[in-house]
Design an enzyme around this catalytic site. Structure first.
Site, short mmCIF file in Angstrom:
data_model
loop_
_atom_site.label_atom_id
_atom_site.label_comp_id
_atom_site.label_asym_id
_atom_site.label_seq_id
_atom_site.Cartn_x
_atom_site.Cartn_y
_atom_site.Cartn_z
N ASP A 357 0.83 -1.20 0.00
CA ASP A 357 0.00 0.00 0.00
C ASP A 357 0.87 1.26 0.00
OD1 ASP A 357 -2.62 0.69 -0.25
OD2 ASP A 357 -3.01 0.89 1.89
N ASP A 435 -9.53 -1.76 3.20
CA ASP A 435 -9.35 -1.18 4.53
C ASP A 435 -10.32 -1.78 5.54
OD1 ASP A 435 -7.46 0.46 3.35
OD2 ASP A 435 -8.93 2.01 2.87
#
Length: 543
Positions: A357, A435
């Site tokens: 990420d 997430d």
């Protein structure tokens, strides 16, 4: 991950879908074109524009602002100076989108003396991207062609002196949409983790009743081993790069997969509730099996729900509600279905995805022509306003083409306090599925470990609280930095460190790390532990 693949126990399908869960929040850059007829404040119009903050800095209010005379050149494209046959010095000019890049149009307009360039688009408004030269100083913005037509009809045809200016009203520091996204995220990880633990409890009770150790027939779940985790992350990287270069084709494939996966997930979630209802269990024979009529109607409803979203997915006023419902079902079913065998696998998965990420959000901007990260460009659509052609940046044709599709792997909530919402079709706050589901897999493992060790949900509760705290930190960082954040940067440390501290405090780190009790615990031992726990509770009640 398509729920059908999960139910069939195919980890390869799960890996191919995994990338799409890791896209960050992407914020649009909206502003306002304020037009006034003959300097009379009674005759004004406001229109939505999109601009690039890296190119242009717009004032936040209309106080002490300078106006510029408007000159509408449409349908001219302004791809060469010969298209303009009269003086446009110190004017705000409007041209059509297409045939050359935004920057080429802007450079020509500036050479001819224009003060503002407005590009009328017949397709969806997007943020203009490209390598802006230092010599280019005039503001450049996209505006809907239908708004230019409206401006002509309401102001331009009633006077020759239409003056315009550009400004960008400030976005409030806090928006209530963040609260809604926070509630959705915490709800998904809590429900998915709880459901996973309860499914584990039911399985152990069934094994205890049968007196067998064999749990290999658990076909509704996929377990990620450390090797599979590494393969998962590698495939994520490869798929993200493919999405970056072939977005306009692959996006429709992703939309189709999302429809199938979300419909299956919605069915799995609702059928689990319906089966608890002891009514309407009428069955009919079908291919040597008996199917419940109510479940057949439920399947039809879930398919229809996904199809309606697919047909109306670009209706910004209400389609986001359908997408969020499908997304919630998908995340909850994903967390319940995909199993992490031990804390070691959780650390490897979350750690590698954290690096993934951060790299694709913070490092890749130095590697792309546009200066935007690969992750953000895939989330918003590569280069937003342009297409790739043999490695060169070429603006899309002015001819109406397929609408600019977005990947449907985010929760969407309209920004309730944004002042230009009515003009710009309700800008959204977004939260990627990744997430939710990536930390959710750790939360689900914690609850299953609680069930195996009769820990009274202590791991599950503390890890869920840590997730909520990490999400709050993410939103605070978003507000302070005023740009999209890789939420895993905050969620992974919060959940992993909290889980490890709980295991260390309870002196169960080895068992929690290796998951040995989770994997090989004897069903009879489980039954004995359950009986001991029950007797202890009865003694406490008697006291």
């Amino acid at each position: 991950m398509a729920a059908a693949l999960l139910r069939e126990g195919r980890p390869t399908g799960a890996l191919l879908w995994g990338l799409l869960l890791l896209l960050p929040l992407v914020s649009a850059q909206e502003g306002v074109l304020h037009a006034v007829l003959n300097d009379d404040p009674r005759f004004t119009r406001d229109y939505c524009i999109y601009y690039n903050r890296n190119w242009t800095s717009l004032p936040s209010t209309l106080n002490n602002i300078t106006y510029t005379t408007l000159d509408i050149l449409t349908p001219k494209l302004l791809c060469s100076q010969s298209e303009v046959i009269y003086d446009i010095t110190d004017k705000a000019v409007v041209v059509m989108r297409g045939n050359c890049t935004f920057l080429e149009k802007a450079e020509i307009a500036q050479r001819l003396g224009a003060k503002i360039l407005l590009i009328a688009s017949e397709t969806e408004l997007t943020i203009p991207y490209g390598n802006k030269s230092q010599s280019l100083t005039i503001p450049v913005a996209l505006i809907r062609n239908e708004d230019i037509i409206d401006l002509k009809q309401t102001l331009w045809n009633f006077g020759e002196n239409v003056n315009v200016t550009l400004y960008s009203p400030p976005v409030p520091i806090f928006d209530f949409s963040m609260v809604i996204l926070f509630a959705i995220a915490v709800f998904c990880v809590t429900l998915g983790g709880y459901w996973s633990g309860m499914a584990e409890l039911e399985k152990l009770k069934a094994l205890s009743a049968s007196g067998t150790h064999d749990s290999s027939n658990d076909e509704e779940n996929v377990t990620l081993t450390p090797l599979t985790v590494v393969l998962f992350v590698v495939i994520c990287c490869v798929t993200l790069v493919l999405m970056y270069f072939f977005y306009k084709w692959l996006v429709y494939f992703v939309i189709a997969i999302f429809c199938v996966a979300s419909a299956m997930s919605l069915y799995n979630c609702l059928s689990a509730l319906i089966r608890k209802i002891p009514y309407g269990r009428c069955k009919f024979p079908c291919f040597n099996k008996f199917l419940e009529v109510r479940l057949l109607f439920l399947a039809a409803f879930c398919i229809a729900f996904a199809v309606v979203w697919a047909v109306f997915r670009n209706e910004n006023q209400w389609a986001w509600i359908l997408q969020d419902i499908l997304g919630i079902a998908f995340c909850v079913n994903f967390i319940k279905t995909l199993k992490m065998p031990n804390f070691k696998s959780c650390v490897i998965l979350l750690g590698l995805l954290l690096v993934y990420d951060v790299f694709f959000v913070f490092i890749t901007p130095y590697l792309t022509e546009s200066g935007e990260s690969i992750m953000v460009e895939v989330a918003a659509g590569p280069f937003e306003s342009s297409e790739k052609n043999d490695g060169n940046l070429v603006e899309a044709s002015s001819e109406r083409s397929a609408s600019h599709e977005k990947l449907p792997v985010v929760m969407k909530v309209p920004r309730l306090a944004f002042s230009t919402a009515a003009l710009c079709f309700l800008p959204f706050s977004l939260l990627g599925f990744g997430d939710i589901v990536v930390p959710g897999l750790l939360i689900a493992y914690c609850h299953r470990f609680d069930v195996q060790t009769s820990s009274s949900s202590v791991y599950f509760i503390f890890c869920t609280i840590a997730y909520a705290a990490g999400m709050l930190i993410t939103f605070v960082s978003l507000i302070l930095m005023k740009k999209g954040q890789p939420a895993l940067l905050y969620l992974v440390p919060c959940t992993l460190i909290t889980s490890a501290l709980v295991a260390w405090y309870r002196k169960e780190m080895k068992k929690f790390w290796e998951g040995s009790s989770y994997q090989v615990m004897d069903p009879m031992d489980f039954a004995a532990n359950e009986g001991t726990s029950t007797r202890a509770n009865e003694q406490r009640v008697g006291q």
